[in-house]
Design an enzyme around this catalytic site. Structure first.
Site, PDB file in Angstrom:
ATOM      1  NE  ARG A   1       9.259  -0.229   4.556  1.00  0.00           N
ATOM      2  CZ  ARG A   1      10.136   0.385   3.784  1.00  0.00           C
ATOM      3  NH1 ARG A   1      10.818  -0.289   2.880  1.00  0.00           N
ATOM      4  NH2 ARG A   1      10.331   1.676   3.902  1.00  0.00           N
TER       5      ARG A   1
ATOM      6  CE  LYS B   1      12.052  18.990  -1.045  1.00  0.00           C
ATOM      7  NZ  LYS B   1      13.437  19.070  -0.521  1.00  0.00           N
TER       8      LYS B   1
END
Lengths: 434, 434
Positions: free
Chosen positions: B45, B205
């Protein structure tokens, strides 16, 4: 859809489990690999034996070599055990360019160099997930899942029989022979239990793990091996008092003078994850430099659990295509060089020492004097008092000390007049998963 | 030797771990795969940010899309997290025929149908070992090691932050907010800890595990989710009195009305292997119909552990060859049909119930009367006595009962005049590994 033809050598527990599982899952497996598995022939010792799993009589033969030589068979699954016949059959199968799946830990531990080299030369798959830890995918974890790691240590419970016996001794306060009888009655131990209780089965499996974890040839005989037959109920009780449990561990780690590799009864802190692996379960704790500690746990034996591993190997071969060359990079690494295995006398460890002594003044001082002379310092001590002059146990835990010094000191102590009967020496492993 | 060119999206904890590990292991990996991995570009970034891991400035770019579109890149490794940008980038990579490795559980849980379908259409590898359980090779176990099994249940600890907090509450007698602060200080919890403590991370998950264990599409929102913020120190202490520990479990099993799938605080018997998984560790217990119970345990997060999983995926692709089509059988199975997820109200469970009541005669009888009316029977009971008229906790454990009845009964009980404050309801899982 392609059909992969399988020759099964052996139709005992594991063989019949494989046959059953391949039938049970045939649709799923066809979907997942795009191939069909067909058991074309099964070698048995006795054609007339009554079997729980029914198979067409035409599948059975007593001539195992005919299966291995059948040009129509793609994969030979060797489940007869032992090293003599199995070795001949596996060699012949590989020489004829067949792929081999085996559960035979003794064969791979004692003749691994020869067998793996032959597989490399013939560029055949030789897979052996079922040889260690039954249905637990530990070989796959070493070969693939943890491939980015340098493996630094292995701590494992890989003999379910011994673990069952030690669990019964610990939980039900049985002595060794009582627990062994129960294990035999339950089918966890053979009529001749020596392979298990003397640690040889674990030694076989550790030889395989060491080869693939550390990447090199290893002589099976270089792996130090002690069994559980000398463990007494009192040892388990004293260990408990100090906060430990006793487990038969197969251990390997990078040491200063080479790879340390040994099968031994071990005191483990009660809160250690391996100390909580009970009954006939197996567990393998691997430490990788990137991943840290990884534990794999499950049933290390039994018909369907072991068959689960065999079938996963078959699927691995099928997915890569039986006509393509096998991926042998890891196998090649495992035969390229010789691993240097450290002699047991050079290791450092903490120790649990049990002496039976005549309870009279000055005994503790005499014994600790000998230990001190050999540079061994004591971390904990328990002496059970009965009455003056009776024989009582004295338990000492030591700080880390060289094995050689401990053995020498014990030799001296055992000759003291106040010491009755042979001393007990059990190594201690500390430390929790990181 | 072939060079495989990698584009890394994201250079935080996991990204820099991957870069480090690929450098550290480059020789070993070349030996084992016959290829070299080269990180060709890294999307970040901020180009000027100080980084602990040094990389040549020419590798960095802020234009992630340029990496994905670079015809020279073979594999895109997506480690930026979140669902918006990651989704665009992964889609674009797959559309351009690149292979993708990702650790992004949110993306796969929330947009799995789209992403997996695209991978199938483009015949590209889409691997995601790092998305569940960090470095533990659990996806590989499901896809390959246990391929011969029908998976019947999953019991897992897959959020390290919550497990760390519950462990501190249990071992150090902290209350929730104290333990959360410690977790934040130690770097186990984010400044905004909601994803972890509300169970959403575990829910992501579990959605991935359910898809591949049971083979079908699953709506993330259909997975019931409760976090740990309502667990009080007293609940942990009472559970302990009854012989239980409290863990945040992600559970999935075949039920009568469909797949049961839920993330929930759970009472587990102390001797259960999952009850002994402490601190930031993760563990996944899978039950297969052939293999029985298999547990995989290790670090579920962290830079190098997670990188270990990413690199194992890269090796898997390299070994099969980046120019060949991916093995998508399991992925295809996981998008072919819709899994029927049972509503939480239809499940059966045992329950831990905690009420704060005014300590006066007849309260227990009133409460148990309501429970009885709803067909709920009590197996254990503890009432702490202080002084007549004070507010005290009353703890009841129930036999198995329908969730719906329990919720209705609690609704009635919470309106009784003798009950002060909202009741606590925690499900109990019994049974040890088989």
């Amino acid at each position: 859809m392609q059909t992969i033809k399988i020759g099964l050598l052996g139709f005992g527990q594991i063989g019949s489990g494989c046959y059953t599982l391949l039938k049970m899952r045939s649709r799923d497996l066809a979907q997942q690999c795009g191939v069909r598995f067909q058991v074309k022939k099964i070698a048995v010792r006795n054609l007339r034996k009554k079997r729980q799993v029914k198979v067409p009589a035409g599948l059975l033969t007593t001539d195992a070599m005919s299966i291995v030589r059948d040009p129509d068979i793609d994969i030979v699954v060797e489940l007869i055990g032992g090293v003599t016949d199995a070795r001949k059959l596996v060699r012949e199968a590989l020489l004829r360019g067949k792929h081999v799946v085996t559960a035979n830990k003794a064969l791979l531990a004692e003749h691994g160099d020869e067998i793996f080299e032959l597989a490399c030369r013939r560029k055949s798959w030789l897979l052996f997930e079922a040889s260690v830890g039954g249905g637990i995918p530990v070989i796959k974890a070493l070969r693939e899942g943890l491939v980015a790691n340098r493996i630094d240590s292995i701590h494992s419970i890989i003999n379910g029989t011994s673990n069952y016996i030690l669990t019964r001794m610990s939980e039900d306060h049985m002595d060794f022979s009582e627990a062994l009888k129960l294990a035999q009655a339950k089918g966890y131990a053979e009529a001749d239990p020596r392979l298990d209780i003397e640690g040889i089965d674990a030694q076989h499996k550790l030889a395989i793990l060491v080869r693939f974890a550390f990447g090199g040839r290893v002589k099976f005989k270089d792996i130090h091996c002690e069994g559980i037959a000398t463990i007494r109920k009192e040892d388990i009780e004293f260990a408990e008092e100090f906060g430990y449990r006793i487990k038969l561990l197969a251990i390997a780690k990078r040491g200063h003078t080479g790879i340390e590799a040994r099968v031994q009864p071990t005191l483990l802190p009660k809160e250690h994850i391996l100390a909580n692996v009970n009954g006939a379960f197996n567990a393998v704790l691997l430490r990788g430099d990137a991943v840290g500690d990884v534990l794999l746990y499950g049933r290390g034996a039994g018909s369907l659990p072991t068959a689960s591993a065999v079938v996963s190997d078959l699927v691995d071969i099928a997915k890569r295509g039986t006509d393509r060359f096998a991926d042998l990079t890891l196998v090649m690494r495992a035969i390229r060089s010789e691993l240097r295995v450290a002699s047991i006398s050079t290791i450092l460890s903490r120790y649990y020492l049990r002496f039976h002594i005549t309870d009279q003044p000055g005994v503790l001082s005499k014994i600790s004097h000998v230990l001190g002379k050999y540079g061994i310092s004591i971390s904990d001590c328990v002496q059970k008092i009965r009455s003056q002059g009776s024989v009582v146990p004295l338990i000492l835990l030591t700080h880390e000390a060289p094995e050689r010094s401990v053995r020498e000191a014990i030799g001296v102590i055992d000759r003291l007049r106040v010491v009755r009967g042979p001393s007990q020496v059990i190594r201690i492993e500390s430390g929790s998963p990181q």
